[in-house]
Design an enzyme around this catalytic site. Structure first.
Site, PDB file in Angstrom:
ATOM      1  N   ASP A   1      12.492 -11.815  26.433  1.00  0.00           N
ATOM      2  CA  ASP A   1      12.734 -13.081  27.125  1.00  0.00           C
ATOM      3  C   ASP A   1      11.462 -13.529  27.841  1.00  0.00           C
ATOM      4  O   ASP A   1      11.296 -13.269  29.021  1.00  0.00           O
ATOM      5  CB  ASP A   1      13.875 -12.891  28.125  1.00  0.00           C
ATOM      6  CG  ASP A   1      14.300 -14.179  28.788  1.00  0.00           C
ATOM      7  OD1 ASP A   1      14.043 -15.247  28.222  1.00  0.00           O
ATOM      8  OD2 ASP A   1      14.876 -14.102  29.883  1.00  0.00           O
TER       9      ASP A   1
ATOM     10  N   HIS B   1      16.114  -9.322  31.791  1.00  0.00           N
ATOM     11  CA  HIS B   1      15.610  -9.597  33.142  1.00  0.00           C
ATOM     12  C   HIS B   1      15.363  -8.317  33.945  1.00  0.00           C
ATOM     13  O   HIS B   1      15.593  -8.289  35.160  1.00  0.00           O
ATOM     14  CB  HIS B   1      16.569 -10.512  33.900  1.00  0.00           C
ATOM     15  CG  HIS B   1      16.454 -11.955  33.486  1.00  0.00           C
ATOM     16  ND1 HIS B   1      17.100 -12.975  34.135  1.00  0.00           N
ATOM     17  CD2 HIS B   1      15.756 -12.547  32.477  1.00  0.00           C
ATOM     18  CE1 HIS B   1      16.804 -14.136  33.561  1.00  0.00           C
ATOM     19  NE2 HIS B   1      15.988 -13.891  32.539  1.00  0.00           N
TER      20      HIS B   1
ATOM     21  N   GLU C   1      15.423 -18.350  22.513  1.00  0.00           N
ATOM     22  CA  GLU C   1      15.702 -17.716  23.790  1.00  0.00           C
ATOM     23  C   GLU C   1      16.142 -16.264  23.617  1.00  0.00           C
ATOM     24  O   GLU C   1      16.134 -15.743  22.496  1.00  0.00           O
ATOM     25  CB  GLU C   1      16.790 -18.495  24.539  1.00  0.00           C
ATOM     26  CG  GLU C   1      16.257 -19.391  25.636  1.00  0.00           C
ATOM     27  CD  GLU C   1      15.586 -18.632  26.766  1.00  0.00           C
ATOM     28  OE1 GLU C   1      15.677 -17.391  26.820  1.00  0.00           O
ATOM     29  OE2 GLU C   1      14.954 -19.280  27.613  1.00  0.00           O
TER      30      GLU C   1
ATOM     31  N   GLU D   1      10.311 -21.762  32.504  1.00  0.00           N
ATOM     32  CA  GLU D   1      11.718 -21.840  32.101  1.00  0.00           C
ATOM     33  C   GLU D   1      12.603 -21.090  33.075  1.00  0.00           C
ATOM     34  O   GLU D   1      13.713 -21.528  33.384  1.00  0.00           O
ATOM     35  CB  GLU D   1      11.902 -21.257  30.691  1.00  0.00           C
ATOM     36  CG  GLU D   1      13.284 -21.487  30.093  1.00  0.00           C
ATOM     37  CD  GLU D   1      14.291 -20.402  30.417  1.00  0.00           C
ATOM     38  OE1 GLU D   1      15.500 -20.609  30.175  1.00  0.00           O
ATOM     39  OE2 GLU D   1      13.886 -19.327  30.926  1.00  0.00           O
ATOM     40  N   GLU D   2      12.125 -19.970  33.585  1.00  0.00           N
ATOM     41  CA  GLU D   2      12.940 -19.146  34.461  1.00  0.00           C
ATOM     42  C   GLU D   2      13.068 -19.744  35.860  1.00  0.00           C
ATOM     43  O   GLU D   2      13.780 -19.209  36.683  1.00  0.00           O
ATOM     44  CB  GLU D   2      12.334 -17.739  34.574  1.00  0.00           C
ATOM     45  CG  GLU D   2      12.201 -16.993  33.253  1.00  0.00           C
ATOM     46  CD  GLU D   2      13.548 -16.550  32.680  1.00  0.00           C
ATOM     47  OE1 GLU D   2      14.589 -16.873  33.301  1.00  0.00           O
ATOM     48  OE2 GLU D   2      13.549 -15.900  31.630  1.00  0.00           O
TER      49      GLU D   2
END
Length: 891
Positions: free
Chosen positions: A194, A331, A255, A228-229
């Site tokens: 990611d 994450h 993604e 993006e995060e």
């Protein structure tokens, strides 16, 4: 032989060979021959064991197909496959991106190192490109704001100087296809899957297309977005501000919510079914399902992607892909190279290259508006074949199947009717539908009881590291619930009014078919495209029954049962494939849904649904088994033993630090300084401590024995009434819904930071008649900040453009406004203004403001006391931590 008189029915029964026969039977010889023909069918127990064995084989095959990935091509294969995707070359790009470590927006790693690396690689590609290819390159720095209506709490998203790297592989066309990835990552994660993997894949696809001597019909724009995060900011800056944005007619978004495995198509459109058809016609390894689309867009999955931005702000149709396997590392610091098989890179690259060529060569891309023809239904069959058809075609198919199912059910009833009175037949029919549905209800109740029981003994999530436990904890009671009622009814019914077991089994299966038919009809009426799964459950048995009803074997119960049971194999196999896909997504996700939700209820109900979907017909066969309790008994035993084992032994411990397959507990700790000001600007309260944000059911109890300070933690529930946003340093609007279940531990203040958070506010009255007040605000903060506004007066407008959008979070019965501020490259202080309208003059506060600063990129400013506290966490805990400040003012 002995006779027994049945007073209730007024008939005499004769016991013959262990069964009751009606000696007053007045049925015709033909009817008697029909009943005799359908003799009782008693299957030995080993038949059930054979069914279980076949189920295990099918499950193993479905598991293999679910995780099957292609053999990767290496650099040495370039000469043999010059126009093919080379996974090893993409892996080298990914290795470099991962080596920078975590890359949150505003960090040196993201704004400098990652940008320099991608820029360098793009320039190398441009130098080696075929002269026939025209490549343009741009680095965009963008600033802007917009509203994100997340559920349940939205936000106003303001970004400053975030970066995009944009590459255009051009032709003479005025239409372009956009391909998007993001190179930033969340704090503490290197972002391997990611989303570094997809950026590496895009670089390799760009490399291959640039070497071609024949340009594509349309332009392809590669967007490497750097925010993006934060969330979803750089894509907004591109689609609303970039000079090439107006020519984009469709997009592909890449993604991840896991690592490894196959990327799945989980969103398409909106409308524009030609995109799904293009995917179906072009990719060599199809994998996707409309079920994912409907689940994702329902808000059940706590995540979002740039798909939303391109769809809502660009009004562009597209396809959304994600790697969803192994969500445990999503994450976290474990999202590195070791979590990504090189075959995954090959799978993604093969599909993206083929899809890009197909879309960029399509005539449709010139005028996509003419092909917005509604939604479609799509799903893959074991990753081998992709099925897609329009929603209208799906509705027509479903309704036709409803009619066929109803017709075959009536035909079966007419066969059973011979020799049975009408009243008794209707009773049997109602029971044939009622017994299975009651079994389903009991099945769902059984998993709820199990979930509550395990939670009461602090043994929830026992399957988190060992998903196979779900089979014993939830599948076993569901199977028993679905089988025990037919067994009990069968034993009771033989004594009351004889019917042969073969016919009874036929009736029960017919009842199950009608239940699914009713659900199929309901799903069609409410336009639920995911009902294609129910359509498959009804399709094969209905066609099988239709075929038999037209054959000479229509009155042979053994043939009917054999063919009918065999017809359930295809969708049972498919249901197992769906089960593996679904559980690989949802089991890891339960580690981040908050402490207030019982994850066993979620997984238990989901397991019950999938189990019933795949076994609803076969469980009715239990009435044909000679010794059914020999099946039910062991299932009950397995269930009881497993429940006791997860409660009484370490088997139920949910987490693991296994380096090859980690399943960590997620923990967020923010070392926070808090300062609260009164209306005169004086400090009314000041303290500091650790805010523990609990992300799963076991937080923070799981570590109390290891970290004594946590036992002294204070619930923040009382703070939530007194202070805006509970007086806590929220990093995302999503955390507002779980804040009441978090804890606060008093601790020494964090060190003095380089950029202390502060607010400079001024007020001026624009119209004294009704107190229209203009507030100018300037904040000084780090590159990540949250501003919360809670006006007593009405907020009429502000500097963020459109009408002010409430967040959906209320404090003291008044609305709040959540502003998320993110800065990429260093810029000017954050300044904005608001206008308030006060209907009555008051000396009290008209506005509460909280300014929250997050020092993500200042890890060197972590105090030694905080470091020592963090070291106490066990290796199976993944801790996300940094300093933060919370300051509030009354104006």
């Amino acid at each position: 032989m002995a006779d027994v008189y049945n007073e209730e029915k007024g008939i005499r029964l004769r016991v013959h060979n262990g069964e009751y026969e009606d000696t007053t039977d007045v049925r015709s010889p033909e009817e008697r021959r029909h009943i005799k023909k359908h003799a009782n069918i008693h299957l030995p127990t080993y038949v059930a064991l054979l069914v279980v064995f076949c189920g295990i084989i099918f499950f193993g095959l479905a598991y293999f197909l679910q995780y099957r990935i292609p053999k990767p091509l290496l650099i040495k294969d370039i000469e043999t496959y010059p126009n093919q995707f080379i996974a090893e070359r993409a892996l080298n790009h990914l290795r470099q991106l991962v080596s920078f470590g975590s890359k949150p927006v505003g960090s040196y790693e993201n704004e400098v190192l990652a940008v320099e690396f991608i820029t360098r690689e793009v320039r190398f590609i441009m130098q080696r490109a075929n002269p026939a290819q025209k490549i343009s390159f741009d680095i965009q720095k963008c600033t802007g704001s917009y509203t994100l209506k997340f559920k349940p709490h939205g936000l106003t998203n303001y970004y400053s100087q975030v970066q995009n790297i944009v590459v255009k592989l051009g032709s003479n066309s005025s239409s372009s296809l956009l391909i998007n990835c993001h190179f930033d990552s969340v704090p503490t994660s290197p972002g391997g899957s990611d989303d570094g993997l997809n950026c590496a894949v895009m670089l390799e696809v760009l490399e291959i297309l640039s070497r071609s001597d024949k340009p594509l019909k349309h332009n392809v724009i590669f967007l490497f977005n750097g925010a993006e995060e934060s969330p979803l900011q750089a894509s907004h800056g591109f689609i609303t501000q970039h000079k090439w944005a107006h020519e984009i007619k469709a997009f592909i978004n890449l993604e991840a919510c896991g690592a490894g495995g196959r990327e799945i198509l989980f969103q398409a459109g909106p409308n524009h079914p030609w995109l799904v058809q293009s995917y179906s016609d072009s990719v060599p390894h199809p994998h996707g399902s409309v079920v994912g689309e409907e689940l994702f867009q329902s808000g059940i999955i706590p995540s979002d992607t740039d798909f939303r931005i391109f769809r809502d702000f660009g009004k562009i149709p597209g396809l959304d892909f994600a790697h969803s396997t192994n969500g445990y590392v999503y994450h976290t610091s474990y999202d590195g190279l070791h979590a990504i098989p090189i075959g995954t890179i090959q799978h993604t690259g093969d599909n993206l290259l083929a899809l890009t060529k197909h879309l960029a060569s399509s005539e449709i891309l010139s005028n996509t508006k003419d092909y917005a023809e509604g939604k479609c239904i799509y799903f893959d069959i074991m990753g081998i074949y992709f099925v897609r058809y329009s929603e209208l075609a799906g509705t027509i198919l479903n309704l036709i199947l409803v009619l066929i199912s109803a017709y075959t059910s009536v035909k079966n009833l007419l066969i059973v009717k011979k020799g049975i009175a009408n009243a008794e037949l209707w009773k049997l029919f109602i029971l044939a539908c009622g017994v299975p549905v009651l079994g389903w209800i009991i099945a769902f109740l059984s998993v709820l009881i199990t979930a509550v029981l395990l939670d009461a003994f602090n043994s929830s999530m026992s399957w988190f590291t060992r998903p196979s436990l779900i089979l014993f904890l939830y599948y076993c009671p569901v199977l028993v619930s679905c089988m025990i009622l037919p067994i009990l009814f069968n034993r009771h019914h033989i004594k009351k009014n004889p019917i042969k077991t073969g016919l009874q089994g036929q009736l029960f299966m017919n009842g199950v078919q009608l239940l699914w038919t009713g659900l199929l009809l309901g799903g069609s009426i409410f336009s639920i495209r995911s009902t294609f799964a129910i359509m498959l459950v009804v399709l094969f048995p209905s066609l099988s029954s239709l075929f038999i009803s037209m054959s000479r074997w229509r009155e042979n119960t053994k043939v009917w049962l054999g063919a009918y049971i065999s017809s359930t194999i295809p969708f049972t196999f498919f249901a197992q494939y769906l089960t593996i896909t679904a559980m690989s997504l949802f089991v890891p996700m339960t580690g981040r849904i908050g402490a207030s939700k019982n994850p066993d209820i979620i997984i238990g109900l989901f397991a019950a649904l999938l189990c019933i979907l795949s076994s609803s017909y076969i469980t009715q066969v239990i009435v044909l088994i000679r010794s059914p309790w020999k099946i039910v008994g062991p299932l009950c035993g397995l269930y009881v033993v497993t429940v006791l084992a997860v409660i009484l032994t370490p088997l139920g411990f949910p987490y693991s630090a296994n380096p090859s397959a980690p399943t960590p507990q997620r923990i967020h700790v923010y070392h926070t300084e808090r300062i609260f000001h009164d209306i005169l600007g004086h400090v009314r309260h000041q303290d500091s401590g650790y805010w523990l944000m609990n992300l799963d059911r076991h937080s923070p109890d799981s570590v109390i024995s290891l970290i004594p300070e946590i036992a002294d933690g204070q619930s923040v529930k009382n703070m939530c009434e007194k202070e805006l946003a509970c007086g806590l340093p929220h990093f995302t609007a999503r955390s507002l819904q779980i804040s009441e279940n978090t804890h606060w531990i008093p601790a020494p203040a964090p060190p003095v930071v380089h950029q202390p958070t502060n607010l400079d506010a001024s007020k001026s009255s624009l119209n004294p008649a009704y107190e229209r007040i203009h507030c100018s605000l300037q904040t000084i903060s780090p590159d990540r900040m949250t501003v919360l506004l809670s006006p007593v007066a009405k907020l009429t407008d502000w500097s963020f453009g459109k009408e002010a959008e409430e967040s959906g979070y209320e404090w003291q019965n008044r609305p709040t406004y959540y502003i998320n501020y993110v800065q990429g490259l260093t810029g000017s202080p954050f300044e904005f203004w608001i206008n308030l309208e006060v209907t009555e003059k008051s000396q009290n506060s008209i506005l509460e403001i909280a300014v929250i600063g997050h020092y993500i990129n200042n890890q060197g400013e972590i105090s030694e006391h905080f470091r020592q506290f963090l070291r106490k966490y066990p290796d199976w805990a993944h801790v996300t931590a940094w300093p933060a400040t919370y300051k509030s003012w009354s104006l």
